[in-house]
Design a protein around this motif. Sequence first.
Motif, mmCIF file in Angstrom:
data_model
loop_
_atom_site.group_PDB
_atom_site.id
_atom_site.type_symbol
_atom_site.label_atom_id
_atom_site.label_comp_id
_atom_site.label_asym_id
_atom_site.label_seq_id
_atom_site.Cartn_x
_atom_site.Cartn_y
_atom_site.Cartn_z
ATOM 1 N N MET A 90 0.417 -1.101 0.574
ATOM 2 C CA MET A 90 -0.132 -0.064 0.190
ATOM 3 C C MET A 90 0.617 1.190 0.002
ATOM 4 N N SER A 91 0.360 2.280 -0.677
ATOM 5 C CA SER A 91 1.011 3.279 -0.810
ATOM 6 C C SER A 91 0.769 4.759 0.410
ATOM 7 N N THR A 92 1.836 5.461 0.123
ATOM 8 C CA THR A 92 1.744 6.515 1.943
ATOM 9 C C THR A 92 0.471 6.844 2.370
ATOM 10 N N PRO A 93 -0.407 6.864 2.963
ATOM 11 C CA PRO A 93 -1.792 7.289 3.248
ATOM 12 C C PRO A 93 -2.137 8.790 1.993
ATOM 13 N N ARG A 94 -3.530 8.814 2.454
ATOM 14 C CA ARG A 94 -2.967 10.422 1.374
ATOM 15 C C ARG A 94 -3.877 10.913 2.674
ATOM 16 N N ILE A 95 -4.208 11.487 4.069
ATOM 17 C CA ILE A 95 -4.795 11.328 5.013
ATOM 18 C C ILE A 95 -4.347 10.883 5.639
ATOM 19 N N ALA A 96 -3.175 11.719 6.897
ATOM 20 C CA ALA A 96 -2.586 10.941 7.749
ATOM 21 C C ALA A 96 -3.592 10.900 8.926
ATOM 22 N N PRO A 97 -2.740 9.851 10.089
ATOM 23 C CA PRO A 97 -4.219 9.668 11.156
ATOM 24 C C PRO A 97 -3.411 10.670 11.724
ATOM 25 N N GLY A 98 -4.758 11.606 12.404
ATOM 26 C CA GLY A 98 -4.382 13.065 13.021
ATOM 27 C C GLY A 98 -4.519 12.685 14.557
ATOM 28 N N GLY A 99 -3.485 13.762 15.629
ATOM 29 C CA GLY A 99 -3.590 13.854 16.841
ATOM 30 C C GLY A 99 -4.507 14.367 17.136
ATOM 31 N N LEU A 100 -4.655 15.109 18.403
ATOM 32 C CA LEU A 100 -5.239 15.890 19.297
ATOM 33 C C LEU A 100 -6.499 16.734 18.487
ATOM 34 N N GLY A 101 -5.223 18.129 17.948
ATOM 35 C CA GLY A 101 -5.662 19.310 17.727
ATOM 36 C C GLY A 101 -6.485 19.087 16.412
ATOM 37 N N ASP A 102 -6.223 17.629 15.452
ATOM 38 C CA ASP A 102 -7.021 17.461 14.424
ATOM 39 C C ASP A 102 -8.228 16.663 14.690
ATOM 40 N N LEU A 103 -8.365 16.080 15.703
ATOM 41 C CA LEU A 103 -9.042 15.064 15.575
ATOM 42 C C LEU A 103 -10.542 15.721 16.275
ATOM 43 N N GLY A 104 -9.893 16.614 18.079
ATOM 44 C CA GLY A 104 -10.825 17.351 18.455
ATOM 45 C C GLY A 104 -10.879 16.552 19.883
ATOM 46 N N PRO A 105 -11.502 16.878 21.087
ATOM 47 C CA PRO A 105 -11.108 15.471 21.912
ATOM 48 C C PRO A 105 -12.341 14.809 22.486
ATOM 49 N N ILE A 106 -12.865 14.639 21.878
ATOM 50 C CA ILE A 106 -13.934 13.722 21.907
ATOM 51 C C ILE A 106 -13.226 13.052 20.865
ATOM 52 N N ASN A 107 -13.124 12.775 19.944
ATOM 53 C CA ASN A 107 -12.340 11.633 18.629
ATOM 54 C C ASN A 107 -10.703 11.548 19.104
ATOM 55 N N TRP A 108 -10.258 11.978 19.495
ATOM 56 C CA TRP A 108 -9.128 11.626 19.904
ATOM 57 C C TRP A 108 -9.448 10.702 21.027
ATOM 58 N N ALA A 109 -9.651 11.022 22.164
ATOM 59 C CA ALA A 109 -9.779 10.472 22.897
ATOM 60 C C ALA A 109 -11.007 8.947 22.909
ATOM 61 N N PHE A 110 -11.670 8.910 22.104
ATOM 62 C CA PHE A 110 -12.025 7.860 21.782
ATOM 63 C C PHE A 110 -11.085 6.760 20.787
ATOM 64 N N SER A 111 -10.337 7.586 19.605
ATOM 65 C CA SER A 111 -9.232 6.791 19.043
ATOM 66 C C SER A 111 -8.239 6.387 20.023
ATOM 67 N N ARG A 112 -7.774 6.957 21.074
ATOM 68 C CA ARG A 112 -6.635 6.464 21.964
ATOM 69 C C ARG A 112 -7.720 5.412 22.428
ATOM 70 N N ILE A 113 -8.548 5.152 23.359
ATOM 71 C CA ILE A 113 -9.443 4.875 23.690
ATOM 72 C C ILE A 113 -9.471 2.914 22.831
ATOM 73 N N ALA A 114 -9.678 3.371 22.080
ATOM 74 C CA ALA A 114 -10.738 2.166 20.549
ATOM 75 C C ALA A 114 -9.147 1.329 20.670
ATOM 76 N N ALA A 115 -7.758 2.036 20.383
ATOM 77 C CA ALA A 115 -6.705 1.791 20.076
ATOM 78 C C ALA A 115 -5.930 0.774 21.068
ATOM 79 N N ARG A 116 -6.311 1.088 22.074
ATOM 80 C CA ARG A 116 -5.726 0.355 23.395
ATOM 81 C C ARG A 116 -6.965 -0.935 23.494
ATOM 82 N N ALA A 117 -7.625 -0.343 23.477
ATOM 83 C CA ALA A 117 -8.987 -2.182 23.131
ATOM 84 C C ALA A 117 -8.530 -2.936 22.212
ATOM 85 N N ILE A 118 -8.330 -2.604 21.218
ATOM 86 C CA ILE A 118 -7.735 -3.408 20.135
ATOM 87 C C ILE A 118 -6.248 -3.894 20.283
ATOM 88 N N GLY A 119 -5.315 -3.233 20.865
ATOM 89 C CA GLY A 119 -3.830 -3.891 21.232
ATOM 90 C C GLY A 119 -3.226 -2.688 20.370
#
Length: 178
Positions: free
Chosen positions: A1-30
Motif C-alpha cells: 500500500m502506498s503512503t496515506p492520502r490523509i495521515a492519522p491525526g492527533g488531538l488537534g486534528d481530531l478534537g478532544p472527543i474523537n481523539w479520546a475515542f481513538s486512543r481508547i479504541a486503540a488500547r482495546a484493539i491492542g
Amino acid sequence: MSTPRIAPGGLGDLGPINWAFSRIAARAIGVHDAHIFSTLGRTRGLFRGWLHFSARLMPFGTLPRKDSEMIIIRVAHLRGSEYELDHHRRLGKRAGLSDDEITRILEGPDAGWGDRERALLRAADELVHDSDISDIAWAALRRHLDERQAVAFVLLAGQYDMLATTLHTLRVQPDVRA
C-alpha cells in the motif's frame, strides 16, 4: 500500500472527543494507533455520526453477531480490504467463528455451508458485484431473515462496502500491534 492520502491525526486534528475515542479504541484493539479512527476522526461530527450508524449495525444490530461478522468478512474479502479483514477475523473469532469457518467465508457460498450461511454469503456476493440481490438470492435470504433483518443485512453489507472503498481511497495503513 502506498503512503496515506490523509495521515492519522492527533488531538488537534481530531478534537478532544474523537481523539479520546481513538486512543481508547486503540488500547482495546491492542494497537498503537487505530488508524481507521484517527483518520476518519478528522471529520469531527461526521465521524461521530458514522460511529453511531455503524454501531447500530454491528455490534448493536438486529442480525446475530456471528452472521454480521460473516457478512463483514465476506465483503472485506471481496473488496480486498486487508485492514477490515485483519480486524474482523479477530472479531469473528470472538463472535464464535472458527478458523475453518473464516477460511470457508473467504472461499465463498459454495464452501460446504448450510442453507442459511450460503444464503447470507451469496447475497453479500451479489450486493458487492452487482449492487443488487437477484430474486432467487433474495428469496433464499428471506427464508432466514425477517423484514427488519433483511433491511439491516443490506445496510450492513453496504456500510462495509463503503468503508472498504474509503479505507482504500484514503490509503489507510495497517495498524501496528502494541
